[in-house]
Scaffold this active site. Sequence first.
Site, PDB file in Angstrom:
ATOM      1  N   HIS A 253       0.991  -1.119  -0.081  1.00 50.66           N
ATOM      2  CA  HIS A 253       0.121  -0.023  -0.050  1.00 50.66           C
ATOM      3  C   HIS A 253       1.054   1.312   0.203  1.00 50.66           C
ATOM      4  O   HIS A 253       0.970   2.115   1.067  1.00 50.66           O
ATOM      5  CB  HIS A 253      -0.700   0.078   1.446  1.00 50.66           C
ATOM      6  CG  HIS A 253      -1.960   0.902   1.385  1.00 50.66           C
ATOM      7  ND1 HIS A 253      -1.639   2.361   1.315  1.00 50.66           N
ATOM      8  CD2 HIS A 253      -3.280   1.074   1.748  1.00 50.66           C
ATOM      9  CE1 HIS A 253      -2.925   3.051   1.698  1.00 50.66           C
ATOM     10  NE2 HIS A 253      -3.632   1.950   1.969  1.00 50.66           N
TER      11      HIS A 253
ATOM     12  N   GLU B 223      -1.323   1.191  -5.166  1.00 52.60           N
ATOM     13  CA  GLU B 223      -0.972   0.079  -4.389  1.00 52.60           C
ATOM     14  C   GLU B 223      -1.220  -1.153  -5.326  1.00 52.60           C
ATOM     15  O   GLU B 223      -1.867  -1.313  -6.079  1.00 52.60           O
ATOM     16  CB  GLU B 223      -2.259  -0.064  -3.302  1.00 52.60           C
ATOM     17  CG  GLU B 223      -2.334   1.307  -2.508  1.00 52.60           C
ATOM     18  CD  GLU B 223      -3.540   1.405  -1.710  1.00 52.60           C
ATOM     19  OE1 GLU B 223      -3.895   0.224  -1.230  1.00 52.60           O
ATOM     20  OE2 GLU B 223      -4.031   2.414  -1.464  1.00 52.60           O
TER      21      GLU B 223
HETATM   22  C1  BG6 Z   1      -6.894   2.367   0.678  1.00 53.02           C
HETATM   23  C2  BG6 Z   1      -8.350   2.156   0.767  1.00 53.02           C
HETATM   24  O1  BG6 Z   1      -6.163   1.244   0.207  1.00 53.02           O
HETATM   25  O2  BG6 Z   1      -6.368   2.657   2.137  1.00 53.02           O
HETATM   26  C3  BG6 Z   1      -8.961   3.373   1.361  1.00 53.02           C
HETATM   27  O3  BG6 Z   1      -8.798   2.012  -0.616  1.00 53.02           O
HETATM   28  C4  BG6 Z   1      -8.326   3.724   2.696  1.00 53.02           C
HETATM   29  O4  BG6 Z   1     -10.434   3.001   1.696  1.00 53.02           O
HETATM   30  C5  BG6 Z   1      -7.072   3.849   2.902  1.00 53.02           C
HETATM   31  O5  BG6 Z   1      -8.901   4.833   3.326  1.00 53.02           O
HETATM   32  C6  BG6 Z   1      -6.353   4.094   3.916  1.00 53.02           C
HETATM   33  O6  BG6 Z   1      -6.636   2.986   4.763  1.00 53.02           O
HETATM   34  P1  BG6 Z   1      -6.004   2.975   6.498  1.00 53.02           P
HETATM   35  O7  BG6 Z   1      -6.509   1.812   6.891  1.00 53.02           O
HETATM   36  O8  BG6 Z   1      -4.211   3.042   6.302  1.00 53.02           O
HETATM   37  O9  BG6 Z   1      -6.491   4.240   6.803  1.00 53.02           O
END
Ligand code: BG6
Length: 319
Positions: A187, A291
């Site tokens: 991510h 990602e």
């Molecule tokens: C992305 C999602 O991968 O991650 C989003 O598609 C999400 O919906 C974002 O808001 C951040 O996620 P987190 O759990 O790290 O706040």
Amino acid sequence: MATALNTQFGINGQLKFREDAPVKGTPPDTRPVGGLGAASGLIVAEINNALGSASVCLQGAHLMSWQPKSQPVPVVWLSRDTQPAVGKSIRGGAPVCWPWFGAHATESSFSGHGYARTVPWQVIESGTEPNGATRLTLRLVESDKTRAQWPHDCNVDLTVIVGETLRMELTTENTGSTDFVIGEALHTYFQIGDIGAVRVTGLEGCDYWDKVGGSSLRTQDGAISFSGETDRVYINSAAECVIHDDKLKRRIHIAKSGSFSTVVWTPWVEKANKMGDMGQPDGWREMVCVESANAIENVVKIAAGTRHTLIVEYRAESA
Ligand code: BG6
């Protein structure tokens, strides 16, 4: 603990481990960029070689920074407001989402994007590649807590290879006697000049689940540009993506294998303010997530006794 790791896995002049010691009275905006700076007590691997530098937090196997020597500005973004702590995900870098992506299918009490990014990982190998890049491999440490959420026998390893390019390999090995299915993502938050001045190419004509304002299936028309919250899961795509950054005058290439979904995400102002750790006042403008994932219909079945590897390789060039 950092001392023992340095003895076993440290590489002179290339890789050292440090404990994130408390820095009394250090205000958040004077903390070192790419370091934790707060009193987290977490262990961080610092890599610095002739080709590039990076840091990796052992909790979550979380790559926090990467900058090739050829680039004046880091390629991976880390929020200046992130406050790392035991059991908490770091904002920015490259969180490892595993063994599910997004919300858990049935258990609302389980963390979004899985638990891998908030549990300890251990170092199992380090070394130098023939081209001078530095390699570090971490393995997720199972516990009663992880087994309660994922009762399958497996090894989960992340190898990070830091050089002029950054390569990450996330391998899931099913060591049990029954098949299982995983969702996953690297991510990564990329450093950009301004979200209004970038385009992402490589996903033209792809179908995606648009998660803003409900969930609907759409088809990408042309390059992606940003003018509001964007949260999309592109499916059935193994294509390389490129972030074209007119402000920093560079292109970031995102190549991958073993990944058939690509998630493109920017929170925009309202959501960033609610999140509270995106780097006030407008840190969110200086990042975009592209990602490399296996999500929704691209989740991966791993048969007993087999393994699956998701690989990314990032490269930045001046435009
Ligand atoms: C992305 C999602 O991968 O991650 C989003 O598609 C999400 O919906 C974002 O808001 C951040 O996620 P987190 O759990 O790290 O706040």
